[in-house]
Write a protein that holds these residues in place. Structure first.
Motif, PDB file in Angstrom:
ATOM      1  N   PHE A 164      63.351  -5.685  35.703  1.00 51.75           N
ATOM      2  CA  PHE A 164      62.312  -5.060  34.351  1.00 51.75           C
ATOM      3  C   PHE A 164      61.294  -5.923  35.116  1.00 51.75           C
ATOM      4  O   PHE A 164      60.706  -5.215  34.605  1.00 51.75           O
ATOM      5  CB  PHE A 164      63.470  -6.755  34.038  1.00 51.75           C
ATOM      6  N   GLN A 165      60.843  -6.827  36.285  1.00 53.38           N
ATOM      7  CA  GLN A 165      59.138  -6.306  36.797  1.00 53.38           C
ATOM      8  C   GLN A 165      58.485  -5.928  36.777  1.00 53.38           C
ATOM      9  O   GLN A 165      58.055  -5.136  36.634  1.00 53.38           O
ATOM     10  CB  GLN A 165      59.996  -7.502  37.914  1.00 53.38           C
ATOM     11  N   SER A 166      59.496  -4.917  37.768  1.00 56.41           N
ATOM     12  CA  SER A 166      59.151  -3.782  37.962  1.00 56.41           C
ATOM     13  C   SER A 166      58.835  -2.319  37.171  1.00 56.41           C
ATOM     14  O   SER A 166      57.663  -1.883  36.855  1.00 56.41           O
ATOM     15  CB  SER A 166      59.480  -2.711  38.571  1.00 56.41           C
ATOM     16  N   VAL A 167      59.444  -2.683  36.372  1.00 56.24           N
ATOM     17  CA  VAL A 167      59.382  -1.989  35.004  1.00 56.24           C
ATOM     18  C   VAL A 167      58.240  -1.946  34.377  1.00 56.24           C
ATOM     19  O   VAL A 167      57.139  -2.102  33.107  1.00 56.24           O
ATOM     20  CB  VAL A 167      60.427  -2.045  33.479  1.00 56.24           C
ATOM     21  N   LEU A 168      57.849  -3.344  33.624  1.00 56.93           N
ATOM     22  CA  LEU A 168      56.786  -4.155  33.497  1.00 56.93           C
ATOM     23  C   LEU A 168      55.985  -3.785  34.436  1.00 56.93           C
ATOM     24  O   LEU A 168      54.582  -4.218  33.154  1.00 56.93           O
ATOM     25  CB  LEU A 168      57.389  -5.992  33.400  1.00 56.93           C
ATOM     26  N   MET A 169      55.898  -4.054  34.851  1.00 57.27           N
ATOM     27  CA  MET A 169      54.715  -3.678  35.887  1.00 57.27           C
ATOM     28  C   MET A 169      53.767  -2.342  35.813  1.00 57.27           C
ATOM     29  O   MET A 169      52.637  -2.379  35.415  1.00 57.27           O
ATOM     30  CB  MET A 169      54.196  -4.305  37.490  1.00 57.27           C
ATOM     31  N   SER A 170      54.937  -1.155  35.110  1.00 55.25           N
ATOM     32  CA  SER A 170      54.973  -0.525  35.705  1.00 55.25           C
ATOM     33  C   SER A 170      54.012   0.306  34.683  1.00 55.25           C
ATOM     34  O   SER A 170      53.217   1.308  33.728  1.00 55.25           O
ATOM     35  CB  SER A 170      55.741   1.239  36.038  1.00 55.25           C
ATOM     36  N   ASN A 171      54.932  -0.702  33.370  1.00 56.28           N
ATOM     37  CA  ASN A 171      53.681  -0.528  31.706  1.00 56.28           C
ATOM     38  C   ASN A 171      52.716  -0.904  31.999  1.00 56.28           C
ATOM     39  O   ASN A 171      51.773  -0.946  30.845  1.00 56.28           O
ATOM     40  CB  ASN A 171      54.763  -1.214  30.624  1.00 56.28           C
ATOM     41  N   ALA A 172      52.706  -1.935  32.500  1.00 56.80           N
ATOM     42  CA  ALA A 172      51.181  -2.596  32.475  1.00 56.80           C
ATOM     43  C   ALA A 172      49.726  -2.075  32.619  1.00 56.80           C
ATOM     44  O   ALA A 172      48.495  -1.508  32.746  1.00 56.80           O
ATOM     45  CB  ALA A 172      51.460  -4.010  33.513  1.00 56.80           C
ATOM     46  N   ILE A 173      50.264  -1.296  34.023  1.00 58.14           N
ATOM     47  CA  ILE A 173      49.330  -0.383  34.858  1.00 58.14           C
ATOM     48  C   ILE A 173      48.781   0.708  33.814  1.00 58.14           C
ATOM     49  O   ILE A 173      47.344   1.028  33.656  1.00 58.14           O
ATOM     50  CB  ILE A 173      49.207  -0.524  36.094  1.00 58.14           C
TER      51      ILE A 173
END
Lengths: 331, 331
Positions: B213-222
């Motif tokens: 989930f963290q990687s999805v969150l960061m990918s959405n964050a950028i």
């Protein structure tokens, strides 16, 4: 429930096990081929795979297990391949049943070493399967977290939107969200390239570089990935979508990543051979590096990270010196 | 060495200390203002800051330390501000010397709470300093790794390329690489927004979400960051450069990040007040969230992550429910 798709998973490793687990949330019967008769018996009795992803509980009453790949292939319409890329050719050699009319989804995150092709292209060229019947299942998703039922997002790519949707529906559950994409080539290259960048991250870590450098490396890696994929298959894509950037991050940053572990050992001074012997599983990034380097030489993409990893793994260059040179090419 | 630029650092915290250390690699004299007379005496005797970034060794013979901000401001041409954004206004209120002819670089990664402006804008509007004399020093860079002399990359942004180059030259050394940029507004917003995303990453972790989930969150964050900054200041920028994506990653993924720690406590059920009391330092992301939310309401950027963090921190919403809702907006 209406008529369910006839889906089988090919492979007995961690990722195959995770995918089977996801499918059991939606289907009554899932075909599952693996080589080990012993593992099959264990799963039937104990509802988990003895060697890989032990922590994943799987309802064995829904499984149609077989150690005969031909039986599984003959019986199911949709085949999800999830063997390590290095074993794909030897598994396919066992086949005496035609693949031509099957729908093939690849959950293999790598390149076929024998042909240097990504898996979709391999099936297309070697087995005449049209791209409309080929798809890719990609992360960011560690199998270990599927076992724990932690929320994960998958991207399902196919040229045929209906097939992508069908697989997406079969995989999704309260802990799996799915998204479809038409970028079958790009997602598959991303899944392969990110393993190289994870090896690079591991080498850097092993050499003593810290978090500051790691973030610069990943920021350069996603730009490099974009350039590489654009050369291979130009289309409109947002490289920051989860299937590309997310997949890179989960592999590059996670302790679960075998590619990162492999790189870390190289950075600490292990030879390739001793690092591979130390690890019980194969690091996909090792093979991916060779193929990607070859492709990059042909298409001329600017890929300093791939180059550095290649020089360390295949050209016997000193990791410390090679990464020092690399630091001057990053920004 | 030729005539050296007259540079002073304003602030006595970790990041200020790291910047001073970088400058000692190149300059013979660095002005350094901090409030604590005790810390000043300690540094003079022991070559390190007693409370912040203790591990950084600093050559005190090169330091012109003062607890009088007016003395420091009067004596130096270039002022690097590195106080927490929450203390900037109270420090500036002490001034009786003009700032008008100074060159101001901000190393503050946040928003000025009293005005809701990023630091460059604050100096421009409140002190009439032209943007040509304003710059930003941005990461990805944890102060802790500067202390360890681990390779780090800084981006120095200014509308005046010469000034950016001058500061870049003063900061770079065998463990610091510098790059210049003309995107002063974008890099400063990125430095502020990434703190909000680090809080979000912490909340998610505290709630039990995993690496996938963290990687999805960061990918959405950028992607969210790109949309936000584009609304604030439209120009050609590659959001995957180190100053944006790298800075997001180093903060979102690192154990050093105070914002992530703060979010983690919130995710685990602490109230905002108790989390802030528990931490000896202020999490910039807390203030950034309020300002970013206000800006986003004005410009209409689609920012589901900022919204979720705002709802948890300021609208008394349940973190678990709010993040569950957020998961449906990410992909």
């Amino acid at each position: 429930m209406n008529k369910q798709p006839k889906i089988a998973v090919i492979g007995g490793g961690s990722w195959a096990t995770a995918i089977v687990k996801m499918l059991t949330e939606n289907l009554n019967t899932i075909g599952w081929y693996m080589r080990s008769a012993q593992a099959i018996e264990h799963i039937k009795k104990n509802n988990h795979n003895p060697k890989y992803l032990r922590s994943a509980e799987i309802d064995a009453t829904k499984l149609d297990l077989s150690k005969d790949i031909n039986r599984t292939v003959a019986k199911y319409d949709i085949l999800i391949f999830a063997v390590p890329s290095a074993f794909l050719v030897s598994e396919l050699e066992k086949l005496n049943k035609p693949l031509k009319d099957k729908i093939i989804f690849s959950a293999i995150k790598g390149i076929v070493p024998e042909t240097g092709l990504i898996v979709g292209e391999h099936f297309n060229r070697e087995y005449d399967i049209p791209f409309e019947n080929i798809g890719v299942i990609t992360g960011p998703c560690h199998a270990e977290e599927v076992a724990m039922e932690r929320l994960s997002y998958l991207t399902i790519a196919s040229r045929d939107e209906q097939k992508a949707k069908l697989i997406g529906k079969a995989l999704k559950s309260w802990y799996i969200k799915t998204k479809i994409s038409d970028d079958i080539i790009g997602t598959e290259y991303a899944a392969m390239l990110k393993n190289i960048y994870a090896v690079a991250a591991g080498i850097a870590h092993g050499l003593g570089y810290g978090d500051n450098f790691q973030s610069v490396l990943m920021s350069n890696a996603i730009r490099e990935m974009k350039r590489f994929i654009k050369k291979v298959h130009k289309m409109k894509r947002n490289i920051n979508n989860s299937a590309y950037l997310g997949d890179l991050l989960v592999t590059g940053y996670s302790v679960f990543s075998r590619n990162r572990q492999f790189g870390n050992m190289i950075g600490k001074g292990y030879t390739v051979k001793s690092a591979q012997m130390e690890m019980s599983m194969i690091a996909e990034g090792y093979y991916a590096t060779k193929s990607a380097f070859k492709i990059k030489q042909e298409n001329g993409a600017k890929t300093p990270i791939i180059e550095a990893v290649y020089n360390v793994l295949y050209a016997d260059k000193d990791a410390k010196k090679e990464f020092k040179k690399l630091t001057n090419k990053l920004d």
